[in-house]
Design a protein around this motif. Structure first.
Motif, PDB file in Angstrom:
ATOM      1  N   VAL A 117       0.809  -1.223   0.000  1.00 40.28           N
ATOM      2  CA  VAL A 117       0.000   0.000   0.000  1.00 40.28           C
ATOM      3  C   VAL A 117       0.838   1.266   0.000  1.00 40.28           C
ATOM      4  O   VAL A 117       0.288   2.363  -0.082  1.00 40.28           O
ATOM      5  N   GLY A 118       2.183   1.141   0.099  1.00 39.16           N
ATOM      6  CA  GLY A 118       2.936   2.355  -0.113  1.00 39.16           C
ATOM      7  C   GLY A 118       4.244   2.622   0.590  1.00 39.16           C
ATOM      8  O   GLY A 118       5.104   3.272   0.010  1.00 39.16           O
ATOM      9  N   PRO A 119       4.484   2.180   1.832  1.00 37.69           N
ATOM     10  CA  PRO A 119       5.682   2.674   2.520  1.00 37.69           C
ATOM     11  C   PRO A 119       7.002   2.164   1.955  1.00 37.69           C
ATOM     12  O   PRO A 119       8.042   2.745   2.229  1.00 37.69           O
ATOM     13  N   GLY A 120       6.992   1.073   1.180  1.00 37.86           N
ATOM     14  CA  GLY A 120       8.227   0.539   0.632  1.00 37.86           C
ATOM     15  C   GLY A 120       8.852  -0.493   1.539  1.00 37.86           C
ATOM     16  O   GLY A 120       8.573  -0.561   2.739  1.00 37.86           O
ATOM     17  N   ALA A 121       9.733  -1.318   0.959  1.00 40.11           N
ATOM     18  CA  ALA A 121      10.289  -2.451   1.695  1.00 40.11           C
ATOM     19  C   ALA A 121      11.175  -2.013   2.856  1.00 40.11           C
ATOM     20  O   ALA A 121      11.153  -2.620   3.923  1.00 40.11           O
ATOM     21  N   ILE A 122      11.972  -0.975   2.665  1.00 36.91           N
ATOM     22  CA  ILE A 122      12.890  -0.550   3.723  1.00 36.91           C
ATOM     23  C   ILE A 122      12.112  -0.087   4.954  1.00 36.91           C
ATOM     24  O   ILE A 122      12.396  -0.508   6.089  1.00 36.91           O
ATOM     25  N   SER A 123      11.122   0.773   4.739  1.00 45.53           N
ATOM     26  CA  SER A 123      10.315   1.244   5.868  1.00 45.53           C
ATOM     27  C   SER A 123       9.544   0.103   6.512  1.00 45.53           C
ATOM     28  O   SER A 123       9.414   0.039   7.742  1.00 45.53           O
ATOM     29  N   LEU A 127      13.790 -14.037   6.820  1.00 46.66           N
ATOM     30  CA  LEU A 127      13.400 -14.344   5.443  1.00 46.66           C
ATOM     31  C   LEU A 127      11.931 -14.034   5.197  1.00 46.66           C
ATOM     32  O   LEU A 127      11.554 -13.544   4.124  1.00 46.66           O
ATOM     33  N   MET A 128      11.085 -14.319   6.180  1.00 51.02           N
ATOM     34  CA  MET A 128       9.661 -14.043   5.992  1.00 51.02           C
ATOM     35  C   MET A 128       9.391 -12.542   5.909  1.00 51.02           C
ATOM     36  O   MET A 128       8.631 -12.079   5.052  1.00 51.02           O
ATOM     37  N   VAL A 129       9.995 -11.767   6.800  1.00 55.61           N
ATOM     38  CA  VAL A 129       9.767 -10.324   6.803  1.00 55.61           C
ATOM     39  C   VAL A 129      10.369  -9.683   5.547  1.00 55.61           C
ATOM     40  O   VAL A 129       9.714  -8.890   4.854  1.00 55.61           O
ATOM     41  N   ALA A 130      11.630 -10.032   5.225  1.00 53.99           N
ATOM     42  CA  ALA A 130      12.306  -9.414   4.083  1.00 53.99           C
ATOM     43  C   ALA A 130      11.652  -9.804   2.763  1.00 53.99           C
ATOM     44  O   ALA A 130      11.391  -8.947   1.901  1.00 53.99           O
ATOM     45  N   ASN A 131      11.375 -11.096   2.583  1.00 49.54           N
ATOM     46  CA  ASN A 131      10.743 -11.527   1.334  1.00 49.54           C
ATOM     47  C   ASN A 131       9.306 -11.043   1.243  1.00 49.54           C
ATOM     48  O   ASN A 131       8.809 -10.730   0.153  1.00 49.54           O
ATOM     49  N   GLY A 132       8.609 -10.968   2.379  1.00 49.60           N
ATOM     50  CA  GLY A 132       7.258 -10.445   2.364  1.00 49.60           C
ATOM     51  C   GLY A 132       7.232  -8.986   1.933  1.00 49.60           C
ATOM     52  O   GLY A 132       6.411  -8.581   1.099  1.00 49.60           O
ATOM     53  N   ALA A 133       8.142  -8.192   2.501  1.00 52.89           N
ATOM     54  CA  ALA A 133       8.210  -6.783   2.109  1.00 52.89           C
ATOM     55  C   ALA A 133       8.581  -6.643   0.638  1.00 52.89           C
ATOM     56  O   ALA A 133       7.977  -5.847  -0.099  1.00 52.89           O
ATOM     57  N   ASN A 134       9.551  -7.429   0.195  1.00 55.36           N
ATOM     58  CA  ASN A 134       9.948  -7.367  -1.214  1.00 55.36           C
ATOM     59  C   ASN A 134       8.838  -7.839  -2.136  1.00 55.36           C
ATOM     60  O   ASN A 134       8.735  -7.382  -3.277  1.00 55.36           O
ATOM     61  N   ALA A 135       8.004  -8.770  -1.661  1.00 58.14           N
ATOM     62  CA  ALA A 135       6.907  -9.276  -2.488  1.00 58.14           C
ATOM     63  C   ALA A 135       5.922  -8.178  -2.841  1.00 58.14           C
ATOM     64  O   ALA A 135       5.311  -8.198  -3.911  1.00 58.14           O
ATOM     65  N   GLY A 136       5.749  -7.205  -1.956  1.00 62.00           N
ATOM     66  CA  GLY A 136       4.842  -6.097  -2.234  1.00 62.00           C
ATOM     67  C   GLY A 136       5.527  -4.839  -2.724  1.00 62.00           C
ATOM     68  O   GLY A 136       4.883  -3.817  -2.953  1.00 62.00           O
ATOM     69  N   ASN A 137       6.837  -4.914  -2.920  1.00 61.19           N
ATOM     70  CA  ASN A 137       7.633  -3.718  -3.170  1.00 61.19           C
ATOM     71  C   ASN A 137       7.433  -3.120  -4.558  1.00 61.19           C
ATOM     72  O   ASN A 137       7.833  -1.994  -4.806  1.00 61.19           O
ATOM     73  N   SER A 164      22.549  -5.317   1.815  1.00 60.98           N
ATOM     74  CA  SER A 164      21.473  -4.400   1.445  1.00 60.98           C
ATOM     75  C   SER A 164      20.856  -3.828   2.709  1.00 60.98           C
ATOM     76  O   SER A 164      21.020  -4.371   3.808  1.00 60.98           O
ATOM     77  N   THR A 165      20.121  -2.731   2.555  1.00 59.74           N
ATOM     78  CA  THR A 165      19.499  -2.094   3.724  1.00 59.74           C
ATOM     79  C   THR A 165      18.485  -3.019   4.376  1.00 59.74           C
ATOM     80  O   THR A 165      18.389  -3.090   5.606  1.00 59.74           O
ATOM     81  N   ILE A 166      17.716  -3.748   3.564  1.00 56.18           N
ATOM     82  CA  ILE A 166      16.682  -4.633   4.100  1.00 56.18           C
ATOM     83  C   ILE A 166      17.298  -5.736   4.956  1.00 56.18           C
ATOM     84  O   ILE A 166      16.872  -5.989   6.086  1.00 56.18           O
ATOM     85  N   GLY A 167      18.306  -6.411   4.413  1.00 56.98           N
ATOM     86  CA  GLY A 167      18.965  -7.465   5.185  1.00 56.98           C
ATOM     87  C   GLY A 167      19.654  -6.925   6.420  1.00 56.98           C
ATOM     88  O   GLY A 167      19.637  -7.549   7.482  1.00 56.98           O
TER      89      GLY A 167
END
Length: 419
Positions: free
Chosen positions: A108-114, A139-149, A371-374
């Motif tokens: 919905v908008g904030p991006g994977a990093i946020s 892995l669940m949090v990072a891949n989940g965020a990237n899935a919607g990125n 990366s910032t996410i990891g």
């Protein structure tokens, strides 16, 4: 040395610096564009500045400001807490729930990093309480965020779709989002099945586990207003075709006038560094196109592959660069505009499939701790020894995704592009 060669060398230098230092290459790209465009190619300064992506800048600024407000006043955090409590502390349900929550928030908008910055500390605490390993949680949090990125509302989705539009590829927003989503669901599903075979270190009952979850406070009036305004904004963009960026500014203005958040804190929450990195690289790409350097760049890429192998090769190349560089700030703006010339040089290939391969290949590797996410996932682990172990695990996983992403794109990108 010709302006075409110099502009190509400047782009390669920007890519190299983005992989080896923390310098914002957007500033360097602007300097390169000015020096090469004006003093080598004979362009007027106004012609160089015309390459600045005003529409993209306003869209990214508006969307990120709106979600910076939602993050500043605690709206996103409140939603995340409520979503995680739906799992009721069940160790088998928590990982998929983390994936879905991260994906939904990011979409919905904030991006994977946020999203990862918001969820990772909470997810690690909950995972530790119910016996989920830090590796699986990360892995669940990072891949989940990237899935919607790459949703049309996310800042990275806006960057990807904007760069594709420059390449003449418009109207593929849903396909872009789904390809990225499906790839991350696949790798996250494999991780869940593989890592869930290990017994949980605790054996408490579901009821006992549920009591350890943090209590959730009621949403404040400001947070309720924020949630309502964002919902109305999304509906307006989807149903009424309102301009994404300008309508986001209007929504943000409503919230700031209503004192739903402090405007200074919200402005500080906007990722200005990433926005200027994207815009600076875009200006350099514009000079590259005008001087003929883009043809040289695509010639180099074309030598690496054939029309039948380009999807896998471009996914591997962009994934390898993205492991050490910024996906949204450097890789997507640099590679997506090359697609038409690349197809011409290859003598074939599906432009949409190549675009999907660039998007997916560069995104799957972002769980790397480089990366910032990891890095955010690693930083959320309080125990020093567990943090070192998680760093090593995520490094191995992230590097392996260069090969996995290449295989997925080689097998599936063409199918998804025609679907």
């Amino acid at each position: 040395m010709s302006p075409a060669v110099l502009s190509l060398l400047a782009l390669i230098a920007a890519l190299a610096l983005s992989m080896s230092s923390r310098i914002n290459v957007g500033w360097l790209a602007l300097a390169f564009a000015w020096m090469i465009g004006v003093y080598q190619a004979g362009m007027r300064p106004d012609a160089v500045m015309a390459g600045f992506p005003v529409t993209l800048f306003l869209t990214l600024s508006g969307v990120t400001l709106l979600f910076a407000i939602a993050e500043t006043n605690g709206t996103l955090e409140g939603l995340a807490h409520r979503a995680i409590r739906l799992a009721r502390g069940n160790a088998r349900v928590i990982p998929p729930c983390l994936f879905l929550v991260a994906c939904a928030l990011c979409s919905v908008g904030p991006g994977a990093i946020s999203t990862v910055a918001l969820l990772a500390p909470l997810a690690m605490a909950v995972g530790q309480r119910v016996g989920v390993s830090p590796f699986l949680t990360a892995l669940m949090v990072a891949n989940g965020a990237n899935a919607g990125n790459l949703s049309p509302f996310s800042s990275v989705g806006i960057i990807a779709n904007g760069a594709m539009a420059k390449a003449g590829l418009v109207g593929h927003e849903a396909r872009v989002w789904f390809a990225n989503f499906a790839a991350h669901v696949l790798v996250a599903g494999v991780a869940y099945v593989w890592l869930s075979r290990r017994p949980a270190p605790t054996a408490r009952s579901t009821a006992d586990q549920a009591t350890t979850l943090p209590a959730v406070a009621a949403l404040t009036p400001q947070q309720q207003l924020t949630l309502g305004v964002i919902t109305a904004w999304i509906l307006g963009v989807v149903a009424l075709n309102m301009n994404l960026g300008l309508s986001a500014f209007a929504a943000a203005a409503i919230l700031l006038v209503a004192r739903a958040a402090d405007d200074g804190a919200a402005v500080r929450g906007v990722p200005w560094g990433i926005i200027m990195m994207v815009c600076g690289v875009s200006v350099l790409i514009a000079v590259l196109e005008k001087t003929g350097g883009m043809d040289l760049f695509t010639s180099l890429l074309a030598r690496l592959a054939s029309p039948s192998s380009i999807n896998g090769v471009i996914a591997f190349v962009t994934g390898a660069i993205s492991t050490y560089s910024s996906t949204s700030g450097v890789v997507l703006p640099a590679f997506l505009p090359t697609i038409p010339s690349l197809v011409e040089r290859l003598g074939g290939g599906d432009p949409v499939a190549i675009a999907l391969s660039i998007n997916v290949g560069s995104s799957l590797v972002d769980v790397s701790p480089l990366s910032t996410i990891g890095a955010l996932a690693v930083a959320a682990v309080a125990n020093a020894e567990q943090s070192r172990v998680l760093f090593r695990q995520l490094m191995i996983w992230g590097l392996s995704m260069t090969i996995v992403g290449a295989a997925i794109c080689q097998l599936c990108a063409g199918v998804l592009a025609r679907w």
